[in-house]
Structures are given as structure tokens and as C-alpha cells.
Design a protein around this motif. Structure first.
Motif, PDB file in Angstrom:
ATOM      1  N   GLU A  13       0.851  -1.182   0.000  1.00 17.05           N
ATOM      2  CA  GLU A  13       0.000   0.000   0.000  1.00 17.05           C
ATOM      3  C   GLU A  13       0.893   1.241   0.000  1.00 17.05           C
ATOM      4  OE1 GLU A  13      -3.649   2.346   1.135  1.00 17.05           O
ATOM      5  OE2 GLU A  13      -3.251   0.471   0.079  1.00 17.05           O
ATOM      6  N   PRO A  14       0.580   2.258  -0.792  1.00 11.54           N
ATOM      7  CA  PRO A  14       1.393   3.478  -0.728  1.00 11.54           C
ATOM      8  C   PRO A  14       1.349   4.102   0.674  1.00 11.54           C
ATOM      9  CG  PRO A  14      -0.058   3.516  -2.647  1.00 11.54           C
ATOM     10  CD  PRO A  14      -0.499   2.367  -1.796  1.00 11.54           C
ATOM     11  N   ARG A  15       2.449   4.675   1.076  1.00  9.00           N
ATOM     12  CA  ARG A  15       2.444   5.480   2.300  1.00  9.00           C
ATOM     13  C   ARG A  15       1.991   6.897   1.985  1.00  9.00           C
ATOM     14  NH1 ARG A  15       7.644   3.147   2.943  1.00  9.00           N
ATOM     15  NH2 ARG A  15       8.584   5.192   2.547  1.00  9.00           N
ATOM     16  N   THR A  16       2.326   7.341   0.773  1.00  8.25           N
ATOM     17  CA  THR A  16       2.011   8.695   0.329  1.00  8.25           C
ATOM     18  C   THR A  16       2.058   8.709  -1.186  1.00  8.25           C
ATOM     19  OG1 THR A  16       2.827  10.988   0.285  1.00  8.25           O
ATOM     20  CG2 THR A  16       4.460   9.279   0.620  1.00  8.25           C
ATOM     21  N   LEU A  17       1.439   9.713  -1.805  1.00  8.12           N
ATOM     22  CA  LEU A  17       1.527   9.872  -3.259  1.00  8.12           C
ATOM     23  C   LEU A  17       2.393  11.075  -3.624  1.00  8.12           C
ATOM     24  CD1 LEU A  17      -2.120   8.967  -4.329  1.00  8.12           C
ATOM     25  CD2 LEU A  17      -0.072   7.514  -4.347  1.00  8.12           C
ATOM     26  N   SER A  18       3.227  11.500  -2.676  1.00  4.65           N
ATOM     27  CA  SER A  18       4.251  12.509  -2.950  1.00  4.65           C
ATOM     28  C   SER A  18       5.595  11.798  -2.910  1.00  4.65           C
ATOM     29  CB  SER A  18       4.210  13.633  -1.910  1.00  4.65           C
ATOM     30  OG  SER A  18       5.213  14.589  -2.181  1.00  4.65           O
ATOM     31  N   PRO A  19       6.223  11.580  -4.062  1.00  8.08           N
ATOM     32  CA  PRO A  19       7.368  10.668  -4.131  1.00  8.08           C
ATOM     33  C   PRO A  19       8.705  11.221  -3.661  1.00  8.08           C
ATOM     34  CG  PRO A  19       6.860  11.528  -6.306  1.00  8.08           C
ATOM     35  CD  PRO A  19       5.784  12.044  -5.392  1.00  8.08           C
ATOM     36  N   ALA A  20       8.856  12.540  -3.503  1.00 10.25           N
ATOM     37  CA  ALA A  20      10.184  13.097  -3.237  1.00 10.25           C
ATOM     38  C   ALA A  20      10.752  12.788  -1.851  1.00 10.25           C
ATOM     39  CB  ALA A  20      10.190  14.609  -3.464  1.00 10.25           C
ATOM     40  N   THR A  31       2.819   6.936  -8.738  1.00  9.30           N
ATOM     41  CA  THR A  31       3.488   8.224  -8.964  1.00  9.30           C
ATOM     42  C   THR A  31       4.298   8.246 -10.245  1.00  9.30           C
ATOM     43  OG1 THR A  31       5.396   7.610  -7.587  1.00  9.30           O
ATOM     44  CG2 THR A  31       3.564   8.729  -6.496  1.00  9.30           C
ATOM     45  N   SER A  32       4.792   7.093 -10.693  1.00  5.34           N
ATOM     46  CA  SER A  32       5.556   7.048 -11.948  1.00  5.34           C
ATOM     47  C   SER A  32       4.675   7.258 -13.163  1.00  5.34           C
ATOM     48  CB  SER A  32       6.305   5.721 -12.081  1.00  5.34           C
ATOM     49  OG  SER A  32       7.344   5.629 -11.131  1.00  5.34           O
ATOM     50  N   ASN A  33       3.376   7.115 -13.002  1.00  6.29           N
ATOM     51  CA  ASN A  33       2.440   7.343 -14.093  1.00  6.29           C
ATOM     52  C   ASN A  33       1.739   8.691 -13.997  1.00  6.29           C
ATOM     53  OD1 ASN A  33       2.084   4.669 -15.824  1.00  6.29           O
ATOM     54  ND2 ASN A  33       2.459   4.065 -13.706  1.00  6.29           N
ATOM     55  N   ILE A  34       1.711   9.266 -12.799  1.00  6.47           N
ATOM     56  CA  ILE A  34       1.109  10.592 -12.590  1.00  6.47           C
ATOM     57  C   ILE A  34       2.105  11.694 -12.918  1.00  6.47           C
ATOM     58  CG2 ILE A  34       0.189  12.188 -10.860  1.00  6.47           C
ATOM     59  CD1 ILE A  34      -0.876   9.668  -9.371  1.00  6.47           C
ATOM     60  N   PRO A 134      23.021   8.966 -16.140  1.00  2.50           N
ATOM     61  CA  PRO A 134      22.384   7.654 -15.963  1.00  2.50           C
ATOM     62  C   PRO A 134      21.885   7.409 -14.548  1.00  2.50           C
ATOM     63  CG  PRO A 134      24.750   7.419 -16.336  1.00  2.50           C
ATOM     64  CD  PRO A 134      24.404   8.834 -16.640  1.00  2.50           C
ATOM     65  N   MET A 135      22.614   7.887 -13.539  1.00  2.00           N
ATOM     66  CA  MET A 135      22.149   7.654 -12.176  1.00  2.00           C
ATOM     67  C   MET A 135      20.949   8.535 -11.842  1.00  2.00           C
ATOM     68  SD  MET A 135      23.782   5.150 -11.153  1.00  2.00           S
ATOM     69  CE  MET A 135      23.047   5.167  -9.527  1.00  2.00           C
ATOM     70  N   MET A 136      20.888   9.738 -12.400  1.00  2.00           N
ATOM     71  CA  MET A 136      19.716  10.589 -12.216  1.00  2.00           C
ATOM     72  C   MET A 136      18.501   9.928 -12.872  1.00  2.00           C
ATOM     73  SD  MET A 136      19.597  14.712 -12.655  1.00  2.00           S
ATOM     74  CE  MET A 136      19.761  14.716 -14.419  1.00  2.00           C
ATOM     75  N   ALA A 137      18.717   9.315 -14.025  1.00  4.33           N
ATOM     76  CA  ALA A 137      17.627   8.621 -14.712  1.00  4.33           C
ATOM     77  C   ALA A 137      17.139   7.422 -13.913  1.00  4.33           C
ATOM     78  CB  ALA A 137      18.083   8.182 -16.106  1.00  4.33           C
ATOM     79  N   GLN A 138      18.082   6.704 -13.289  1.00  7.89           N
ATOM     80  CA  GLN A 138      17.665   5.564 -12.478  1.00  7.89           C
ATOM     81  C   GLN A 138      16.948   6.016 -11.222  1.00  7.89           C
ATOM     82  OE1 GLN A 138      19.527   1.610 -12.092  1.00  7.89           O
ATOM     83  NE2 GLN A 138      20.249   2.356 -10.133  1.00  7.89           N
ATOM     84  N   GLY A 139      17.485   7.027 -10.542  1.00  6.67           N
ATOM     85  CA  GLY A 139      16.847   7.525  -9.322  1.00  6.67           C
ATOM     86  C   GLY A 139      15.459   8.075  -9.568  1.00  6.67           C
ATOM     87  N   ALA A 140      15.219   8.540 -10.794  1.00  7.06           N
ATOM     88  CA  ALA A 140      13.897   9.081 -11.136  1.00  7.06           C
ATOM     89  C   ALA A 140      12.807   8.016 -11.054  1.00  7.06           C
ATOM     90  CB  ALA A 140      13.930   9.697 -12.536  1.00  7.06           C
ATOM     91  N   GLN A 141      13.203   6.740 -11.137  1.00  5.90           N
ATOM     92  CA  GLN A 141      12.216   5.670 -10.986  1.00  5.90           C
ATOM     93  C   GLN A 141      11.417   5.833  -9.698  1.00  5.90           C
ATOM     94  OE1 GLN A 141      12.165   3.334 -13.340  1.00  5.90           O
ATOM     95  NE2 GLN A 141      14.170   3.528 -14.247  1.00  5.90           N
ATOM     96  N   TRP A 142      12.125   6.236  -8.673  1.00  8.08           N
ATOM     97  CA  TRP A 142      11.572   6.160  -7.328  1.00  8.08           C
ATOM     98  C   TRP A 142      11.173   7.531  -6.771  1.00  8.08           C
ATOM     99  CZ3 TRP A 142      16.783   3.826  -7.695  1.00  8.08           C
ATOM    100  CH2 TRP A 142      16.712   2.507  -8.191  1.00  8.08           C
TER     101      TRP A 142
END
Length: 502
Positions: A13-20, A31-34, A134-142
């Protein structure tokens, strides 16, 4: 044309819908789709593509590797109709760095962020960092999603205010509602700058129990069973023979390996670690646990990162007699009871590591090491390896999307160096290699790093990771499938998904 609904099962279950503010496994899918990202990646990295643009339509890098100029997509809009601008990117990254949120680790070398116009973001680094993009792109997943400044500017952080759990993003789906304890419901963004997605309603449904998820998939409740719910690999042939199911295999830039705690009296001895490498029979593991479908890992790398692999640095193959001889040489002969010393073997609560550790215990006992299996829930296991309360643990080493990942695992102060390993030459090489713009020179340096790792064996690579997912025929474009590569907009993205043709 009939409207299409896609249900995506997820364990948490999400804890929050604010991913930062923090990485939240239950929030990654919604959040990856919003939200959109500046740059991102998906499983397409297995075919050689790492970072690609999301809000960034293109970018330029200065010759000295210090300045990145991103050109934003001119048609991107927030879900409330306001345009996405460079100020939104700057606002988001500035706040992430100010608050020390998780994604700030990927921005640690940022000196300044400038916005010469609405569609241009200029990021200047304090020193060259070849892993930056590349690491910024990977971190963006989450956690690296871009927030709308006009809605968040008056909030203290990204964890307060009305938009925490009613998010407004610029991604392919808009938030509809969150039924706590059940599901997050999204709808297609008809004004999405790449064009509207083909799925009209997207539902992320929480199903903690893998057995329940598998039963519902088999009953036709949803068309996609993600790899974290997948059945044991030994059952793969059964599903491959079923005409109503497509089995999808996806390689990655992760491995399954063993981390060895060098604080252990025996494991601190290099000959003991080498003996364990000889005692381990990957081929038998592959046959018993994975239906011969995984790739044994004899190098300090994986095939998706092939160009960086030093094939001269190779872990030993199975040789029981050699293992026994090394253990004798190391000063650990068999006692009267037949045992040399005792170790505990553990790992994360996932099916592939469970299979590996069960077989490893038998193989270690076969050479006189009194190995015992210790099982924990996921959070307890991770806490224990962080606190170095383990002997041998199955782990998922990461070799990409940039070889700077070696530093994270093997540098003395590496964030995922749970082994207490330290080598001054490796530390120096890993720090310098990340600043070198000449790729051939970098390759030489990472080749030497692999020689040191295989020489010292603080860890032993076992297999290249492969994901197994199940998909109903006719559905295409899931992130784990080739027709979803480089268009899914993250590992969790569903933008490329298409329902069966009517």
C-alpha cells in the motif's frame, strides 16, 4: 471503441503519493504514471539504452563534462492545464537538495541550476561526474519526479499540503482517487504531450499475498502478473505450455551474488573465501532452482553491461577437491565431528535468493562448512546486513546503469558495502574513474577494479538476474517486454501498454 481498464497488482500500500521525501515501494507505480521526470530509464537498458528524455526532449553536455543543458518538451502541461517550465525543474531539484530528500544523492555534485528561458534548464557541476545522467535517470524511478511550482511553492516541503495525496502531475495519467487499503485509481491524460495512452483507466491494486495475486491472475482478474509475484522458476515449463499465458523473461543490470562478512573469523581469510567460490556449483543451482534458465555469473559484471566487463577477471568454477584443499591450507581442517567452522547463510525474502541459499547450504556442508539457513522478513534481513549482523548473505549487486556502481558496493565507504571490505587502490581508482571523460581510459580503470575484486573476493557473483513475468495474450507494451522498452517512462510505467485488438 470500448473503454479499457488495466488493473496492476502491487504488494505494498502506498504510504504517500508525494514521491520526493522518501522511496516508497507502494507509491512507485502510481506516482511514476502521474508525474513526469526530467530524464528516466526503463528495462530497455538491457538492449543498451540507459537514460532517455521524459520532460527533456534533448540535452547537450559541455566538452569538460561540467555543464548539462536540457531542452524541455514545449507541449508539456500540468494536469490543471498550466504549462510545464524550466522553473518547475529548478524548483523541484532545489527543494530536494535543500531538504536532503533521497534523490539529493544523485544531485550531490550540482553547483548551480539556471533557467535562461521557459524551455531550457542548465545544470552545472562542481566536478565531472560521468554517472550523473544515468544515475539521475535511475533515481527518477523512485523519487526524482518533477513537481509543479505554482502548487507547491507555499509549502515547506513535499510532505505537507493538499497535493500530497491528491497529486497533480504532467504524466500520462491523472489522479482520480485513492481507496485506502485497496487501490489507487487513475485516468488517461488526454492532453499528455506524447499523446494519450491507450488504457483509459489504470488501477494499482494492493495485493500483499503472492498466492492470492497468482490465483486472481489465473482467474482472469488482471492481464499482467509482475515478476515479484511470479511462481517458482521450476514451474516455468508449466506456464510456457499454457496457451492462455505468455511467459516473459527480462534480463537486467543486477546480479544475484553472495556478500561475505569479512569480520567473521573464517570469512576474513582470503583462502576461505576462495574455497567457498570453488565449493559453489552454479550449474547445479541453475538446474535445480531455475530450470537452467539463468546465466551463471563468473565475472564481476552482467551481460547488459558487457562493454565494461573484464573477462580476464573470472571467479572459479566448481571444484570440490580444490575447495577442501584451500580450507585445509587456511587452517580450518575437519574436526572429529567432520565440521571445519560454522556460518549462517541468509538473504532477502524473495524466491530466487531463497532457492540459491537453500542449495548453497548443502554445497558448503559438503566441504565441511557447518552452514545453517537463517530466514527473516525483508525489513529485518536488510537491517541485519546494514548492521553487519550476518555471515553470508544472498544479495542483488548492481553494475549499471554506469560502472560507478562498483564504488557503491566496494569502496571503503560504499553505501552498499556491507562486507567491511577495504582496498586503498580500489578506493582511489573508483573515485577517479567517475571523473574521466575518455571511455577507453575508464574501461581500463574499471577492468583493474574487477581484478582487485576477484582477487580479494569480498563477494562472489552467482547469477545474472532475470525477471519472469506472466502476461495474457494480446496485451503488449508492459515495461518488461521489448515492445515496452524505451517508451514505458520508467520501470513502473504503463504508457506503452496496449490492450488486445478488438
Amino acid at each position: 471503441m470500448a473503454e479499457t481498464t488495466l488493473v496492476m497488482p502491487q504488494q505494498d500500500e502506498p504510504r504517500t503519493l508525494s514521491p520526493a521525501p522518501s522511496s516508497d515501494t507502494g507509491g512507485h507505480g502510481p506516482t511514476s504514471n502521474i508525474y513526469s521526470h526530467l530524464v528516466v530509464m526503463d528495462w530497455g537498458i538491457v538492449e543498451g539504452v540507459a537514460a532517455y528524455g521524459d520532460l527533456a526532449e534533448s540535452w547537450d553536455v559541455s566538452d569538460d563534462g561540467l555543464t548539462y543543458t536540457f531542452h524541455l518538451h514545449p507541449d508539456a502541461k500540468w494536469h490543471d492545464g498550466e504549462p510545464v517550465t524550466s522553473e518547475d525543474v529548478k524548483f523541484t531539484y532545489d527543494r530536494i537538495m535543500e531538504k536532503g530528500y533521497t534523490f539529493s544523492s544523485f544531485l550531490r555534485d550540482v553547483d548551480s541550476i539556471e533557467t535562461p528561458d521557459d524551455q531550457t534548464v542548465v545544470i552545472t557541476l562542481t566536478k565531472p561526474n560521468m554517472a550523473f545522467l544515468p544515475m539521475m535517470a535511475q533515481g527518477a524511478q523512485w523519487t526524482g519526479k518533477i513537481y509543479p511550482e505554482h502548487l507547491w511553492a507555499d509549502e515547506d516541503g513535499f510532505d505537507t499540503g493538499p497535493y500530497v495525496n491528491e497529486p497533480v502531475g504532467s504524466g500520462p495519467y491523472k489522479f482520480v482517487r485513492w481507496d485506502k487499503g485497496s487501490a489507487v485509481v487513475l485516468e488517461a491524460n488526454e492532453d499528455y504531450f506524447r499523446g494519450p495512452p491507450e488504457v483509459d483507466t489504470l488501477i494499482f491494486r494492493t495485493i500483499p499475498d503472492a498466492n492470492v495475486a497468482r490465483a486472481e491472475f489465473e482467474a482472469g482478474q488482471f492481464p499482467y502478473l509482475p515478476f515479484n509475484y511470479a511462481p517458482p522458476w521450476a514451474e516455468a515449463p508449466i506456464f510456457e505450455e499454457a496457451p492462455e499465458i505468455n511467459v516473459v523473461y527480462t534480463p537486467s543490470h543486477f546480479s544475484r551474488d553472495l556478500q561475505l562478512n569479512l569480520n567473521h573469523e573464517a570469512l576474513g581469510n582470503p583462502k576461505v573465501r576462495e574455497a567457498i567460490a570453488y565449493a559453489m556449483d552454479r550449474e547445479a543451482m541453475n538446474r535445480i532452482a531455475f530450470n537452467n534458465s539463468w546465466t551463471p555469473g563468473y565475472y564481476a559484471g552482467v551481460s547488459s553491461q558487457q562493454k565494461w566487463i573484464n573477462e580476464e577477471a573470472r571467479f572459479p568454477e566448481h571444484d570440490k577437491e580444490k575447495a577442501e584443499a584451500l580450507l585445509d591450507e587456511a587452517g580450518f581442517p575437519r574436526g572429529e565431528d567432520g565440521w571445519r567452522f560454522k556460518v549462517s547463510v541468509t538473504g532477502p525474502n524473495i524466491s530466487d535468493c531463497s532457492a540459491i541459499t537453500e542449495i548453497l547450504v548443502r554445497q558448503l556442508r559438503d566441504v565441511g562448512i557447518e552452514a545453517e539457513l537463517a530466514r527473516f522478513d525483508q525489513s529485518t534481513w536488510f537491517s541485519r546486513i546494514q548492521e553487519k549482523q550476518f555471515d553470508i548473505s544472498c544479495y542483488f549487486g548492481r553494475y549499471g546503469p554506469d560502472p560507478d556502481a562498483y564504488r557503491e558496493h566496494f569502496s571503503t565507504d560504499g553505501a552498499r558495502n556491507f562486507m567491511s571490505y577495504s582496498d586503498p587502490e580500489l578506493d582511489e581508482l573508483a573515485a577517479e574513474a567517475n571523473t574521466i571523460t575518455d571511455e577507453e581510459k575508464r574501461k581500463e580503470m574499471y577492468g583493474r577494479i574487477q581484478e582487485i575484486i576477484v582477487r580479494d573476493m569480498p563477494y562472489i557473483n552467482v547469477f545474472e538476474e532475470q525477471k519472469m513475468s506472466l502476461v495474457r495474450p494480446g496485451w503488449t507494451g508492459f515495461a518488461v517486454m521489448p515492445d515496452g522498452f524505451n517508451t514505458s517512462i520508467s520501470w513502473f510505467g504503463t504508457y506503452a501498454v496496449k490492450p488486445p485488438a478488438e
